[in-house]
Design an enzyme around this catalytic site. Sequence first.
Site, PDB file in Angstrom:
ATOM      1  N   TYR A  73       0.855  -1.183   0.000  1.00 28.69           N
ATOM      2  CA  TYR A  73       0.000   0.000   0.000  1.00 28.69           C
ATOM      3  C   TYR A  73       0.891   1.233   0.000  1.00 28.69           C
ATOM      4  O   TYR A  73       1.783   1.348   0.835  1.00 28.69           O
ATOM      5  CB  TYR A  73      -0.904   0.033   1.238  1.00 28.69           C
ATOM      6  CG  TYR A  73      -2.360  -0.156   0.867  1.00 28.69           C
ATOM      7  CD1 TYR A  73      -2.986   0.772   0.030  1.00 28.69           C
ATOM      8  CD2 TYR A  73      -3.086  -1.242   1.305  1.00 28.69           C
ATOM      9  CE1 TYR A  73      -4.304   0.596  -0.344  1.00 28.69           C
ATOM     10  CE2 TYR A  73      -4.413  -1.423   0.929  1.00 28.69           C
ATOM     11  CZ  TYR A  73      -5.015  -0.497   0.097  1.00 28.69           C
ATOM     12  OH  TYR A  73      -6.307  -0.670  -0.274  1.00 28.69           O
ATOM     13  N   GLU A  75      -0.567   4.629  -0.563  1.00 32.85           N
ATOM     14  CA  GLU A  75      -1.464   5.788  -0.741  1.00 32.85           C
ATOM     15  C   GLU A  75      -0.706   7.090  -0.528  1.00 32.85           C
ATOM     16  O   GLU A  75       0.079   7.208   0.417  1.00 32.85           O
ATOM     17  CB  GLU A  75      -2.626   5.711   0.252  1.00 32.85           C
ATOM     18  CG  GLU A  75      -3.743   4.813  -0.212  1.00 32.85           C
ATOM     19  CD  GLU A  75      -4.931   4.842   0.748  1.00 32.85           C
ATOM     20  OE1 GLU A  75      -4.856   5.501   1.799  1.00 32.85           O
ATOM     21  OE2 GLU A  75      -5.935   4.173   0.433  1.00 32.85           O
ATOM     22  N   ASP A 219      -6.860  13.876 -25.152  1.00 34.42           N
ATOM     23  CA  ASP A 219      -6.790  12.477 -24.705  1.00 34.42           C
ATOM     24  C   ASP A 219      -6.073  11.706 -25.809  1.00 34.42           C
ATOM     25  O   ASP A 219      -6.664  11.365 -26.829  1.00 34.42           O
ATOM     26  CB  ASP A 219      -8.210  11.952 -24.475  1.00 34.42           C
ATOM     27  CG  ASP A 219      -8.226  10.491 -24.055  1.00 34.42           C
ATOM     28  OD1 ASP A 219      -7.190   9.810 -24.186  1.00 34.42           O
ATOM     29  OD2 ASP A 219      -9.297  10.027 -23.614  1.00 34.42           O
ATOM     30  N   THR A 245      -3.672   6.449 -22.079  1.00 36.48           N
ATOM     31  CA  THR A 245      -3.416   5.115 -21.544  1.00 36.48           C
ATOM     32  C   THR A 245      -1.926   4.850 -21.744  1.00 36.48           C
ATOM     33  O   THR A 245      -1.247   5.566 -22.482  1.00 36.48           O
ATOM     34  CB  THR A 245      -4.188   4.034 -22.320  1.00 36.48           C
ATOM     35  OG1 THR A 245      -3.726   4.046 -23.675  1.00 36.48           O
ATOM     36  CG2 THR A 245      -5.684   4.272 -22.307  1.00 36.48           C
ATOM     37  N   LYS A 248      -1.479   1.175 -25.179  1.00 41.39           N
ATOM     38  CA  LYS A 248      -1.823   1.083 -26.604  1.00 41.39           C
ATOM     39  C   LYS A 248      -0.536   1.270 -27.420  1.00 41.39           C
ATOM     40  O   LYS A 248       0.365   0.451 -27.289  1.00 41.39           O
ATOM     41  CB  LYS A 248      -2.944   2.064 -26.931  1.00 41.39           C
ATOM     42  CG  LYS A 248      -4.228   1.727 -26.128  1.00 41.39           C
ATOM     43  CD  LYS A 248      -5.388   2.660 -26.389  1.00 41.39           C
ATOM     44  CE  LYS A 248      -6.567   2.308 -25.478  1.00 41.39           C
ATOM     45  NZ  LYS A 248      -7.687   3.253 -25.611  1.00 41.39           N
ATOM     46  N   ARG A 254      -1.184  -2.128 -18.772  1.00 40.35           N
ATOM     47  CA  ARG A 254      -2.516  -1.535 -18.793  1.00 40.35           C
ATOM     48  C   ARG A 254      -2.588  -0.452 -17.717  1.00 40.35           C
ATOM     49  O   ARG A 254      -2.421  -0.744 -16.537  1.00 40.35           O
ATOM     50  CB  ARG A 254      -3.507  -2.664 -18.498  1.00 40.35           C
ATOM     51  CG  ARG A 254      -4.964  -2.383 -18.644  1.00 40.35           C
ATOM     52  CD  ARG A 254      -5.712  -3.688 -18.861  1.00 40.35           C
ATOM     53  NE  ARG A 254      -5.307  -4.205 -20.152  1.00 40.35           N
ATOM     54  CZ  ARG A 254      -5.769  -3.763 -21.316  1.00 40.35           C
ATOM     55  NH1 ARG A 254      -6.694  -2.827 -21.363  1.00 40.35           N
ATOM     56  NH2 ARG A 254      -5.314  -4.255 -22.446  1.00 40.35           N
TER      57      ARG A 254
HETATM   58  C1  LIG Z   1      -8.713   3.521 -24.800  1.00 38.68           C
HETATM   59  C2  LIG Z   1      -9.150   4.915 -24.549  1.00 38.68           C
HETATM   60  C3  LIG Z   1      -9.370   5.410 -23.252  1.00 38.68           C
HETATM   61  C4  LIG Z   1      -9.507   4.593 -21.999  1.00 38.68           C
HETATM   62  O1  LIG Z   1      -8.782   3.606 -21.695  1.00 38.68           O
HETATM   63  P1  LIG Z   1      -9.072   2.547 -20.531  1.00 38.68           P
HETATM   64  O2  LIG Z   1      -7.689   2.280 -20.070  1.00 38.68           O
HETATM   65  O3  LIG Z   1      -9.766   1.419 -21.173  1.00 38.68           O
HETATM   66  O4  LIG Z   1      -9.892   3.200 -19.476  1.00 38.68           O
HETATM   67  C5  LIG Z   1      -9.631   6.754 -23.084  1.00 38.68           C
HETATM   68  N1  LIG Z   1      -9.696   7.569 -24.135  1.00 38.68           N
HETATM   69  C6  LIG Z   1      -9.525   7.129 -25.393  1.00 38.68           C
HETATM   70  C7  LIG Z   1      -9.613   8.111 -26.519  1.00 38.68           C
HETATM   71  C8  LIG Z   1      -9.261   5.791 -25.650  1.00 38.68           C
HETATM   72  O5  LIG Z   1      -9.133   5.355 -26.896  1.00 38.68           O
END
Ligand SMILES: *Cc1c(COP(=O)(O)O)cnc(C)c1O
Length: 436
Positions: A73, A75, A219, A245, A248, A254
């Site tokens: 932990y 936090e 984003d 994220t 990707k 993840r």
């Molecule tokens: C994949 C994605 C997310 C979120 O990802 P998670 O890890 O699944 O919560 C947020 N914004 C965009 C544009 C995405 O393609």
Amino acid sequence: MTIASPAALGTPAPLDAMSQDLVALVGAQDPEVAQLMAQEADRQASTLELIASENHVTPAVMHAAGSWLTNKYAEGYPGKRYYGGCQFHDRIEDIARERAKKLFRCGFANVQPHCGANANIAVFMALLEPGDTVLSLPIKSGGHLSHGLKPNFSGTFYRIAEYGLDPQSELLDYDAIERIARECRPKMIICGYSAYPRIIDFARFRAIADGVGAFLMADIAHIAGLVATGVHPSPFPHAHVVTTTTHKTLRGPRGGLALSDDADIAAKIDRKVFPGSQGGPLMHIIAAKAIAFGEALRPEFTAYSRQVVANAKALAAALIARNYRLCTGGTDNHLMLVDLRQRSADLTGADAEKWLESAGIIVNKNGIPNDPRPPMVTSGLRLGTPALTSRGLKEPEMAQVAGWLDRVMGSKGDAAETARVRDEIRAFCAHFPMPH
Ligand SMILES: *Cc1c(COP(=O)(O)O)cnc(C)c1O
């Protein structure tokens, strides 16, 4: 890259030694779960992964994510924890933050969000009051559910105004976005998408945001690896906040990440990640993020990112040559949206996804702009090259992949043709082992 010997043709590359040990160790205690883990490893090794949001991490990233760091932990933040025993975790999180800032060339990084959607929750809470207006692209046009979909937190607690794509070109129409912004006076504008194959003009978005006094949130969940390596323009210095994220195109574990160049905004985001919306950070994942960011800072990762885009362009060209229509006519990044209706009027995304999976090609159906079919059927596929590029595939292999895609869809999933393609892909995959 190691090329499998002809004797190994058709057999997927074996798991790395630590993964074999892991399966044996789990298997001694829980054979049921271990068996499924081994089957999943074989599935990944013996199929072609074309889901644009997925990738294959290195063993270092994978094993850090599966390590004893999960036991702790921590936090709070480095130097300000609510639990004892955090000295090594402090240093790991500091390394992750420093590398993230270097990678994205910005002043502040929060590496604790458990996923991309969680990073977005923290940003909404940091910059907005419930009921404030947010202007974003809806999911049906390529946006993300965390940008305002009704059942999501974003659509539940905030007023969402939408912009769209130009119906002819299927591109962002910045003049139209500006008009809508003037009408709805949003407090925040979101750019960055899940299914948009072209370059985003962040400077233009900032000018639109400034014109109405709104924050700009970028984003970059999908394109983070391309941004980090300069293969896609950076949202800095234009965006007030950047979320992403890490799993990707960035090819990490993840997880999520929130970035900013503004000390006040960064301090607010920190408070809204913890204690605003999360409890203890996932320190095993933060260590894996640090390792992945370190990998992404190396020149090999820039070469990888360039190859991701080169592969996407090659796959796009090969599909167009086989009479598939691509939304916007092609791609500038790692993904493309295939409109299946030109190849065959009755071909649906749902059928294609199912047939391709039985042939060993993993894709997701995806609505195309103004799709006449419902979201569970769709007229399109979203295809991406990050995972295949991590296995060492290059342009010539993209032509082969397009050929397999077309044989399966052209035969309408004919069982014999699908089985032949499945065999060919299993043999092919043995030449392209997972990152090792
Ligand atoms: C994949 C994605 C997310 C979120 O990802 P998670 O890890 O699944 O919560 C947020 N914004 C965009 C544009 C995405 O393609």
